[in-house]
Design a protein around this motif. Structure first.
Motif, PDB file in Angstrom:
ATOM      1  N   ARG A   2      16.471  56.261  22.353  1.00 39.86           N
ATOM      2  CA  ARG A   2      16.385  56.604  20.928  1.00 39.86           C
ATOM      3  C   ARG A   2      15.702  57.954  20.715  1.00 39.86           C
ATOM      4  O   ARG A   2      16.088  58.724  19.856  1.00 39.86           O
ATOM      5  CB  ARG A   2      15.649  55.496  20.169  1.00 39.86           C
ATOM      6  N   VAL A   3      14.672  58.180  21.498  1.00 43.06           N
ATOM      7  CA  VAL A   3      13.933  59.433  21.330  1.00 43.06           C
ATOM      8  C   VAL A   3      14.469  60.485  22.307  1.00 43.06           C
ATOM      9  O   VAL A   3      14.403  60.293  23.522  1.00 43.06           O
ATOM     10  CB  VAL A   3      12.415  59.209  21.570  1.00 43.06           C
ATOM     11  N   ARG A   4      15.051  61.527  21.714  1.00 39.89           N
ATOM     12  CA  ARG A   4      15.610  62.606  22.541  1.00 39.89           C
ATOM     13  C   ARG A   4      15.032  63.941  22.073  1.00 39.89           C
ATOM     14  O   ARG A   4      15.583  64.585  21.179  1.00 39.89           O
ATOM     15  CB  ARG A   4      17.142  62.637  22.421  1.00 39.89           C
ATOM     16  N   PRO A   5      13.918  64.378  22.697  1.00 34.69           N
ATOM     17  CA  PRO A   5      13.284  65.651  22.281  1.00 34.69           C
ATOM     18  C   PRO A   5      14.249  66.831  22.302  1.00 34.69           C
ATOM     19  O   PRO A   5      14.054  67.786  21.563  1.00 34.69           O
ATOM     20  CB  PRO A   5      12.154  65.823  23.310  1.00 34.69           C
ATOM     21  N   ARG A   6      15.282  66.775  23.095  1.00 32.77           N
ATOM     22  CA  ARG A   6      16.207  67.908  23.201  1.00 32.77           C
ATOM     23  C   ARG A   6      16.979  68.161  21.903  1.00 32.77           C
ATOM     24  O   ARG A   6      17.469  69.257  21.686  1.00 32.77           O
ATOM     25  CB  ARG A   6      17.197  67.693  24.358  1.00 32.77           C
ATOM     26  N   ARG A   7      17.056  67.120  21.000  1.00 29.09           N
ATOM     27  CA  ARG A   7      17.791  67.326  19.735  1.00 29.09           C
ATOM     28  C   ARG A   7      17.179  68.465  18.912  1.00 29.09           C
ATOM     29  O   ARG A   7      17.893  69.218  18.272  1.00 29.09           O
ATOM     30  CB  ARG A   7      17.848  66.031  18.922  1.00 29.09           C
TER      31      ARG A   7
END
Ligand code: PBG
Length: 325
Positions: A2-7
């Motif tokens: 759910r958590v994708r820092p790359r977004r």
């Protein structure tokens, strides 16, 4: 996942939007080396791209810097040996070329911020920041000498006094002396946590101001100490400093961070000559990309908590900044 820092990194607009640290030429102070009027520009070998200038050449350099957006400068004098003595008496003489240049530059460029250096070493035949007696750097006897120097600089029109000497009690002593002489608006940027560092080498080459005997370890701080910087910071703040400085910068990012979290005054970082020289040397060898490594280095100091950075990179950074980094 759910958590994708790359977004938040997916395009430049988003990256710009979430950028946390900003650095512009407004945050920089450019160190300049002044020499006597009769001398031609001298390229300092261990500081590639940095020169010793006389007053007129310096005015041209400052003019160029102003067009690039640099508005603050710190001035260091290269004093010939013949004018040095044990009490640094040349530092407050009325025909002093450093004081004359301060007056000249402030008249010519009224909008710039000019900072001085207060310490005995450029004027001392011993090459120490304080008075030497029987091989010892004596603290309390140094204070009136520093005050004499600071008042002469204030009288010449300096905006910020920069005590780099590390004597105990000097910020309060200078504040009282300046106030008594009527210079209540002259600021003090205290060299608060100034370490006994090997990274001042090129600066001492530039001014030929290295100590004739011994080292500076009885007044500059031990590189191993961090909590001690808090003692210095508390004292300087209580004694009336307007800025607290950490020096060197790159090797002491933890100390910058500490002072920023513990103190309320603006924090300055001095990106010293050796830090400049090592990056320059690597770039000259083609081992690092100057236009990328240099701004990254300055950004690290800002991110650590420095509000103000004194750096020999100021002009090159301002040029890059103008071009859009
Ligand atoms: C001396 C002074 C030094 C620097 C600024 N003021 C050198 C020293 O303490 O020996 C160093 C600056 C640099 O390395 O860029 N009062």
């Amino acid at each position: 996942m759910r958590v994708r820092p790359r977004r938040n990194r997916k395009n430049q607009v988003l990256r710009d939007m979430v950028e946390e640290t900003f650095l512009s030429p407004a945050h920089l102070i450019y160190p300049l080396f002044l020499q006597e009027a009769s001398l031609k520009p001298f390229a300092i070998p261990s500081l590639p791209g940095v020169f010793r200038y006389n007053q007129d050449d310096l005015a041209k350099e400052i003019e160029e810097c102003i067009t690039l957006g640099i508005r603050s400068f710190v001035l260091f004098p290269a004093v010939p040996d013949s004018l040095k003595d044990e009490t640094a008496s040349y530092s407050w003489q009325s025909d002093n070329f450093y004081l004359a240049a301060i007056h000249f530059l402030k008249e010519r460029f009224p909008s710039i911020n000019l900072m001085s250096d207060v310490a005995m070493d450029p004027y001392s035949s011993d090459g120490h920041d304080g008075l030497v007696r029987d091989g010892e750097i004596v603290n309390d006897e140094t204070l009136p000498i520093l005050a004499e120097m600071a008042i002469a600089q204030a009288q010449a029109g300096i905006d910020i006094i920069g005590p780099s000497d590390m004597m105990d009690g000097r910020v309060g002593y200078l504040r009282d002396s300046l106030d008594k002489a009527g210079y209540i608006s002259t600021s003090i940027m205290a060299y608060t946590a100034k370490y006994a560092s090997a990274f001042y080498g090129p600066f001492r080459d530039a001014l030929e101001s290295a100590p004739k005997a011994g080292d500076k370890k009885t007044y500059q701080m031990n590189p191993a100490n961090k909590r001690e910087a808090l003692i210095e910071a508390q004292l300087d703040a209580a004694e009336g400093a307007d800025f607290l400085m950490v020096k060197p910068a790159l090797l002491y990012l933890d100390v910058i961070h500490l002072l920023k979290s513990e103190q309320l005054l603006p924090i300055a970082a001095y990106n010293v000559s050796g830090e400049y020289a090592m990056l320059k040397a690597a770039c000259e060898k083609g081992w690092l990309d100057y236009n990328k490594a240099m701004p990254e280095m300055l950004l690290s100091m800002k991110r650590a908590g420095a509000d103000v950075i004194l750096t020999y990179f100021a002009k090159d950074f301002a040029q890059l900044f103008k071009e859009g980094l």
